[in-house]
Scaffold this active site. Structure first.
Site, mmCIF file in Angstrom:
data_model
loop_
_atom_site.group_PDB
_atom_site.id
_atom_site.type_symbol
_atom_site.label_atom_id
_atom_site.label_comp_id
_atom_site.label_asym_id
_atom_site.label_seq_id
_atom_site.Cartn_x
_atom_site.Cartn_y
_atom_site.Cartn_z
ATOM 1 N N CYS A 115 0.819 -1.232 0.000
ATOM 2 C CA CYS A 115 0.000 0.000 0.000
ATOM 3 C C CYS A 115 0.846 1.272 0.000
ATOM 4 C CB CYS A 115 -0.940 0.000 1.194
ATOM 5 S SG CYS A 115 -2.051 -1.411 1.159
ATOM 6 N N HIS A 284 -3.710 6.916 1.664
ATOM 7 C CA HIS A 284 -4.041 5.575 1.205
ATOM 8 C C HIS A 284 -5.490 5.284 1.588
ATOM 9 C CE1 HIS A 284 -3.930 1.492 0.161
ATOM 10 N NE2 HIS A 284 -4.044 1.057 1.402
ATOM 11 N N ASN A 314 -10.173 -0.659 -1.349
ATOM 12 C CA ASN A 314 -8.716 -0.542 -1.217
ATOM 13 C C ASN A 314 -8.066 -1.147 -2.462
ATOM 14 O OD1 ASN A 314 -6.019 -0.753 -0.517
ATOM 15 N ND2 ASN A 314 -6.390 -1.640 1.502
HETATM 16 O O1 UT7 Z 1 -4.013 -1.368 3.188
HETATM 17 C C1 UT7 Z 1 -3.844 -1.854 4.488
HETATM 18 C C2 UT7 Z 1 -4.790 -2.991 4.590
HETATM 19 N N1 UT7 Z 1 -5.684 -3.127 5.617
HETATM 20 C C3 UT7 Z 1 -6.150 -2.216 6.512
HETATM 21 O O2 UT7 Z 1 -5.811 -1.089 6.592
HETATM 22 C C4 UT7 Z 1 -7.213 -2.771 7.429
HETATM 23 C C5 UT7 Z 1 -7.409 -1.958 8.661
HETATM 24 N N2 UT7 Z 1 -8.471 -2.530 9.462
HETATM 25 C C6 UT7 Z 1 -9.778 -2.395 9.171
HETATM 26 O O3 UT7 Z 1 -10.121 -1.734 8.199
HETATM 27 C C7 UT7 Z 1 -10.794 -3.033 10.101
HETATM 28 O O4 UT7 Z 1 -10.115 -3.675 11.139
HETATM 29 C C8 UT7 Z 1 -11.733 -4.032 9.367
HETATM 30 C C9 UT7 Z 1 -12.715 -3.284 8.471
HETATM 31 C C10 UT7 Z 1 -10.924 -5.023 8.535
HETATM 32 C C11 UT7 Z 1 -12.553 -4.823 10.388
HETATM 33 O O5 UT7 Z 1 -13.261 -3.958 11.241
HETATM 34 P P1 UT7 Z 1 -13.240 -4.167 12.820
HETATM 35 O O6 UT7 Z 1 -14.098 -3.130 13.386
HETATM 36 O O7 UT7 Z 1 -11.797 -4.217 13.245
HETATM 37 O O8 UT7 Z 1 -13.945 -5.566 12.956
HETATM 38 P P2 UT7 Z 1 -13.408 -6.946 13.535
HETATM 39 O O9 UT7 Z 1 -12.493 -7.618 12.586
HETATM 40 O O10 UT7 Z 1 -12.949 -6.760 14.950
HETATM 41 O O11 UT7 Z 1 -14.738 -7.774 13.583
HETATM 42 C C12 UT7 Z 1 -15.890 -7.352 14.359
HETATM 43 C C13 UT7 Z 1 -17.029 -8.314 14.094
HETATM 44 C C14 UT7 Z 1 -16.627 -9.776 14.286
HETATM 45 O O12 UT7 Z 1 -17.746 -10.473 14.811
HETATM 46 P P3 UT7 Z 1 -17.850 -10.783 16.379
HETATM 47 O O13 UT7 Z 1 -16.635 -11.591 16.719
HETATM 48 O O14 UT7 Z 1 -17.860 -9.443 17.054
HETATM 49 O O15 UT7 Z 1 -19.138 -11.529 16.486
HETATM 50 C C15 UT7 Z 1 -16.371 -10.252 12.877
HETATM 51 O O16 UT7 Z 1 -16.581 -11.645 12.721
HETATM 52 O O17 UT7 Z 1 -17.459 -8.197 12.742
HETATM 53 C C16 UT7 Z 1 -17.419 -9.476 12.109
HETATM 54 N N3 UT7 Z 1 -17.070 -9.296 10.723
HETATM 55 C C17 UT7 Z 1 -17.991 -9.119 9.747
HETATM 56 N N4 UT7 Z 1 -19.322 -9.088 9.772
HETATM 57 C C18 UT7 Z 1 -19.953 -8.873 8.598
HETATM 58 C C19 UT7 Z 1 -15.815 -9.220 10.185
HETATM 59 N N5 UT7 Z 1 -15.907 -9.007 8.860
HETATM 60 C C20 UT7 Z 1 -17.246 -8.936 8.559
HETATM 61 C C21 UT7 Z 1 -17.961 -8.725 7.370
HETATM 62 N N6 UT7 Z 1 -19.307 -8.700 7.437
HETATM 63 N N7 UT7 Z 1 -17.348 -8.512 6.184
#
Ligand code: UT7
Length: 357
Positions: A115, A284, A314
């Protein structure tokens, strides 16, 4: 006049034809529009047709950038290409773009900073032009994430509207294992053309602050398919999702919201500017929430920040040029504007580049 500066002469983008909205993804993944919008800000992303590679998209963006710059192919004397999804493990995409464009043989360098690849590319262009090694450089950022997506052919048929579904439960379950990752990414390319600028008017790439820290490489990586493995790829590796990126989203998020504003301040200070003097910050595009938090930390008004993750998701190496190009089209990066381009991604690599358009 001392050394020439690298002045932006033109920019261009390539966006593939298949627009995928969040509702379409929810047909193949256990996810929904609200979750994706609230957590990331993303509404749509674009996927290539099968057979289209990073160098194809990169060449299309390059053609448009050369046309915008009014530069003939023969004038290009160096190509720098940032991609983490090259057409092949080797050679890189740089020479393939040179071939697609029918350019004469010139040095073609590939960068692997994910990235932050385009930010590293801007520093490379600055060094090449200031040192007199090159006078007209084509800088390309291109990524085809769909090549990393672990979808079965049945899933692709649903995505390409060749089958109405529903998916087999095992496909749906498999796809949903990677839902935090799969909803974020899209394919695209962006390119910029830089020319040596001899006039001492403060325009051009001014400088960069870039960092790399391998101690956090584990939070975003592809564990399989490399020289740590013998052989490079095995059927077991593929079956066990070893070729799918691993991402600790929370850790990346926390690092991005602190380091992107910090390095943006740093590059401004290093070259004697204040945040008030900055006309535009292009970050980014990994998550709209990250960029909103970074904007808040920098106390920048909305008119000085441009985001387009809502439309494209992204797109890794393509995000900075794609976002800059659209900001420029919207009149936010005019001749004389002071622009910072800031990124953080796998490696970790992060940094910010300052340029006066
Ligand atoms: O270019 C660099 C690349 N990456 C980044 O910069 C990523 C940076 N991070 C992020 O953007 C965020 O961490 C994410 C968008 C990837 C995830 O958001 P989050 O608020 O950190 O969510 P999480 O992974 O902690 O998940 C929260 C909940 C979980 O369920 P439980 O355990 O609370 O029941 C996940 O299973 O959301 C669930 N979940 C989803 N639900 C519906 C995770 N992905 C999804 C999804 N749809 N796509």
């Amino acid at each position: 006049m001392g050394q020439p500066r690298a002045l932006l002469a033109g920019s261009g983008i390539a966006v593939p034809p298949l627009e995928i909205d969040n509702d379409t993804l929810s047909r193949i993944i256990d996810t929904h529009d609200r979750w994706i919008r609230e957590r990331s800000g993303i509404v749509t992303r674009f996927y290539v047709e099968p057979g289209t590679s990073s160098s194809d998209l990169g060449a299309e963006a390059s053609r448009k950038a050369l046309e915008d710059a009014g530069v003939e192919g023969d004038e290009v004397d160096y190509i720098v290409c940032a991609t983490m999804t090259p057409d092949h493990y080797f050679p890189g995409a740089g020479t393939l773009i040179q071939q697609h464009l029918g350019l004469r043989p010139v040095p073609a360098l590939d960068l692997r900073q994910q990235c932050a690849g385009f930010a590293y590319g801007l520093q490379t262009v600055d060094a090449l032009i200031r040192s007199g090694i090159a006078r007209t450089v084509l800088l390309v950022g291109c990524d085809v994430h769909t090549s990393l997506m672990p979808f079965s052919s049945r899933t692709w048929e649903v995505l390409h509207d060749e089958s109405k579904g529903p998916l087999e439960p095992e496909d749906f379950e498999w796809n949903s294992r990677f839902r935090h990752l799969l909803v974020l990414f899209g394919d695209a390319a962006g390119a910029m053309v830089f020319k040596a600028h001899e006039v001492d008017d403060g325009r051009g790439i001014l400088g960069a602050r870039l960092y790399g820290d391998g101690s956090r490489s584990d939070i975003l990586m592809v564990p399989g398919g490399g020289s740590r493995n013998r052989p490079f790829v095995t059927p077991e590796m593929i079956a066990g999702a070893g070729m799918v990126p691993v991402m600790d989203g929370r850790s990346v998020f926390k690092l991005a919201v602190t380091r992107m504003p910090k390095v943006t301040r740093e590059v401004l200070e290093a070259y004697g500017y204040t945040l008030d003097e900055l006309d535009l910050l292009v970050m980014h595009q990994a998550n709209l929430r990250i960029n909103e938090a970074a904007q808040k930390a920098l106390k920048l008004p909305s008119e000085k920040v441009f985001n387009n993750i809502q439309k494209y998701g992204n797109t890794t190496s393509a995000t900075l040029p794609l976002c800059f190009h659209e900001a420029r089209q919207a009149g936010k990066a005019k001749e004389g504007s002071l622009v910072a381009l800031t990124a953080l991604g796998a490696g970790l690599h992060w940094g910010s580049v300052l340029m006066r358009v």
